[in-house]
Write a protein that holds these residues in place. Structure first.
Motif, short mmCIF file in Angstrom:
data_model
loop_
_atom_site.label_atom_id
_atom_site.label_comp_id
_atom_site.label_asym_id
_atom_site.label_seq_id
_atom_site.Cartn_x
_atom_site.Cartn_y
_atom_site.Cartn_z
N ARG A 66 0.83 -1.21 0.00
CA ARG A 66 0.00 0.00 0.00
C ARG A 66 0.87 1.26 0.00
O ARG A 66 0.48 2.29 -0.57
CB ARG A 66 -0.93 0.00 1.22
CG ARG A 66 -2.02 -1.05 1.17
CD ARG A 66 -3.09 -0.76 2.19
NE ARG A 66 -2.59 -0.81 3.57
CZ ARG A 66 -2.59 -1.91 4.33
NH1 ARG A 66 -3.08 -3.05 3.83
NH2 ARG A 66 -2.15 -1.89 5.56
N MET A 67 2.03 1.18 0.65
CA MET A 67 2.90 2.34 0.74
C MET A 67 3.79 2.52 -0.49
O MET A 67 4.29 3.61 -0.75
CB MET A 67 3.81 2.22 1.98
CG MET A 67 3.05 2.21 3.30
SD MET A 67 2.05 3.70 3.54
CE MET A 67 3.33 4.95 3.59
N ILE A 68 3.98 1.42 -1.25
CA ILE A 68 4.88 1.49 -2.40
C ILE A 68 4.43 2.54 -3.41
O ILE A 68 5.24 3.23 -4.03
CB ILE A 68 5.03 0.10 -3.06
CG1 ILE A 68 6.08 -0.71 -2.28
CG2 ILE A 68 5.46 0.22 -4.52
CD1 ILE A 68 6.26 -2.13 -2.78
N ALA A 69 3.11 2.67 -3.59
CA ALA A 69 2.60 3.69 -4.52
C ALA A 69 3.07 5.07 -4.09
O ALA A 69 3.49 5.89 -4.92
CB ALA A 69 1.08 3.64 -4.57
N ASP A 70 3.01 5.34 -2.77
CA ASP A 70 3.49 6.62 -2.27
C ASP A 70 4.99 6.77 -2.48
O ASP A 70 5.48 7.84 -2.82
CB ASP A 70 3.17 6.74 -0.77
CG ASP A 70 2.02 7.71 -0.53
OD1 ASP A 70 1.58 8.35 -1.50
OD2 ASP A 70 1.57 7.82 0.62
N ARG A 71 5.71 5.65 -2.24
CA ARG A 71 7.15 5.71 -2.41
C ARG A 71 7.52 6.04 -3.88
O ARG A 71 8.39 6.87 -4.14
CB ARG A 71 7.80 4.37 -2.05
CG ARG A 71 7.40 3.78 -0.73
CD ARG A 71 7.81 4.60 0.45
NE ARG A 71 7.64 3.84 1.68
CZ ARG A 71 7.48 4.36 2.88
NH1 ARG A 71 7.44 5.67 3.01
NH2 ARG A 71 7.34 3.60 3.95
N PHE A 72 6.83 5.37 -4.80
CA PHE A 72 7.10 5.62 -6.22
C PHE A 72 6.78 7.06 -6.59
O PHE A 72 7.50 7.70 -7.35
CB PHE A 72 6.30 4.66 -7.09
CG PHE A 72 7.01 3.37 -7.37
CD1 PHE A 72 8.22 3.36 -8.05
CD2 PHE A 72 6.49 2.16 -6.94
CE1 PHE A 72 8.89 2.17 -8.31
CE2 PHE A 72 7.16 0.97 -7.18
CZ PHE A 72 8.35 0.97 -7.87
#
Length: 551
Positions: A264-270
């Motif tokens: 779920r956080m990877i989208a924010d990281r990207f």
């Protein structure tokens, strides 16, 4: 490190349930509880170290980037600033570089940690029970698809936000600087309406990001919860059939929670990385800009005489429309020359070229017999004193505005120069004297006082070539008389150039050059040009006759 430690706690809980709780081993349960607490403390310490180190690296990187960017801005040609809104440059130097710090704090390092955590959790899950793993991750493709869509949407929204912020900064900076014009022309309501429109666009861009986050996170939560539900349904059957233990089921519930959280956080990281790429691209465009005066000269003006020669000089600010056309003149050391002409005739352009604020289109300019491009810029400008009509003072003390941070200039030198131009009287009357804060753009001083400060700022460097760009046009008659006497003392032993605005400056010049539309029309002394009855005589009749009658 966090990625490696992430699967350890669920594994310990699995062992605690199967080996101690189920069999009723209270001593072993106590030991495992202490081990779990110790494990939590280790993870907290690692988390602290990771967060602090990431932030520390990020702040040092953006500190160095800002220094590099600002050093580059100091070298850019004035033409670049003529064409680029200052608010946009402020956004690049502050907001865009601040975004880059997020890449180090919550972007690259955090993304690598998330990916490492996913790898280790998946490896442990597959090793423990591959069937439970497949059931647990049945909804993973749906979550990946939702994350991909969200990533693209939020990237576009963030780009709109950055553009809106840049527009907002540009508008606010320009209109606060020009607030006197806004108020003089009663334009407050119109400017307020324009600002509201720009601010609304900023709000809309921000709300688009809010909307996408509001949709994505609940959807991701439902998908993750569905995966957990499938795991509980299938795992409970396996426990009842004694295919797996209760501890394995509980650990898998924890594994799946730990697994879906970084996804779920990877989208924010990207998106943080993408915004960092966008911001870095904007910053690099400035750093790649080569619109600066090339300081390739090697000569030093150690003992400048002040001889100036223009040899068939052509110049255009935009590279096309010429503001100077085939200008040639020569002045010897100690000469005083005045340039006159209508607005836009090219008077200020000549001053800009002597200081190498701009590069000439063609022709040559010589100082002391050598091409000005052969001199080092610092050495060239260090011997030229320039007093502008539009005086700019920084929000600082009078001392700082005169020395501009040069520690080699003493208070004694400042007061000597102030006495020379007649500024010592009003400086001594100010609270704190040289420590008096003039506020932004010298708001607490009169126009005449600001002009006198600019005279002092020039004279503390004892320039060999003195240039006055309509330096007395903004002062009253009493102050002008005082300045004119100071100017006469300043000109002794120096080559001087004046852009003429008032009669006294023109009469005292050794030579007057009349410009019109970038071309030299007449050259001579005041009396000689009047006797010719040509261009200068007509200018004199129109612009200076009434001043003469009043005198």
């Amino acid at each position: 490190m966090l990625g490696v430690l992430a699967p350890v706690r669920p594994y310990l809980i699995e062992q605690t349930i199967d080996n101690y709780i189920v069999v009723g081993d209270l001593d072993g349960l106590g030991k495992m509880t202490l081990l779990l607490i110790a494990m939590a403390l280790v993870q907290s310490l690692v988390q602290f170290s990771h967060t602090y180190l990431s932030g520390w690296i990020g702040q040092y990187v953006i500190r160095d980037m800002r220094v590099v960017l600002y050093r580059h801005l100091l070298k850019l040609k004035l033409r670049y600033y003529d064409q680029t809104p200052i608010g946009r440059l402020v956004t690049r130097a502050v907001s865009d570089i601040e975004t880059l710090s997020e890449v180090f704090t919550n972007g690259l390092a955090a993304l690598m940690g998330d990916l490492l955590q996913l790898f280790f959790i998946l490896a442990v899950m597959l090793y423990t029970d591959w069937r439970l793993t497949l059931v647990s991750l049945a909804t993973l493709p749906i979550l990946i698809g939702a994350t991909y869509i969200f990533k693209n949407k939020i990237k576009d929204a963030f780009n709109e936000v950055r553009t809106a912020v840049s527009n907002l900064n540009t508008y606010v900076q320009e209109h606060i600087t020009g607030m006197n014009i806004v108020q003089i022309f009663n334009s407050e309501d119109r400017e307020y309406d324009k600002f509201k429109d720009i601010n609304i666009e900023h709000k809309k861009a921000q709300l688009r990001t809010v909307k996408y986050y509001s949709i994505y996170y609940p959807v991701a939560e439902v998908i993750a919860a569905t995966g957990t539900g499938l795991l509980v349904w299938y795992g409970a059957r396996e426990v009842l059939n004694e295919e797996i233990t209760l501890g394995v089921l509980v650990s898998f519930i924890m594994y799946i929670s730990l697994f879906f959280r970084p996804i779920r956080m990877i989208a924010d990281r990207f998106n943080t990385l993408q915004m960092g790429i966008v911001s870095s691209d904007r910053v690099l465009k400035i750093l790649d800009t080569e619109e600066f005066i090339k300081d390739e000269g090697t000569e030093l003006l150690e003992d400048m005489k002040g001889e100036v020669q223009f040899d068939h000089v052509h110049f255009a600010y935009d590279g096309e429309t010429k503001v100077l056309k085939d200008v040639s003149f020569e002045m010897k050391a100690g000469d005083s020359i005045a340039f006159v002409g209508a607005t836009g005739a090219g008077k200020s352009s000549i001053i800009n070229l002597i200081n190498r604020f701009y590069e000439i289109t063609s022709g040559n300019i010589y100082i002391d017999g050598k091409d000005i491009r052969s001199y080092k810029l610092e050495s060239l400008r260090g011997h030229i004193g320039l007093v502008l009509q539009d005086v700019f003072l920084f929000s600082s003390s009078i001392r700082e505005n005169i020395t501009l941070g040069n520690k080699d200039i003493t208070d004694e030198q400042i007061m000597e120069a102030a006495e020379l131009v007649g500024a010592d009287t009003f400086i001594k009357q100010l609270p704190g004297q040289l420590d008096y804060n003039v506020m932004e753009r010298g708001a607490t001083l009169s126009v005449g006082q600001r002009q006198l400060i600019s005279f002092v700022r020039t004279m503390v460097y004892d320039p060999k070539l003195l240039i006055l760009d309509e330096a007395t046009s903004s002062v009253d008659s009493e102050t002008e008389e005082m300045i004119q006497k100071a100017v006469e003392r300043m000109m002794k032993g120096r080559t001087s150039i004046a852009i003429a605005h008032r009669l006294a400056t023109i009469k005292n010049a050794d030579k007057i050059i009349v410009l019109d539309h970038g071309e030299i029309k007449e050259v001579g002394s005041h009396d000689e040009l009047l006797q010719k009855g040509g261009f200068y005589a007509n200018l004199y009749e129109v612009q200076y006759k009434h001043a003469t009658e009043r005198e």
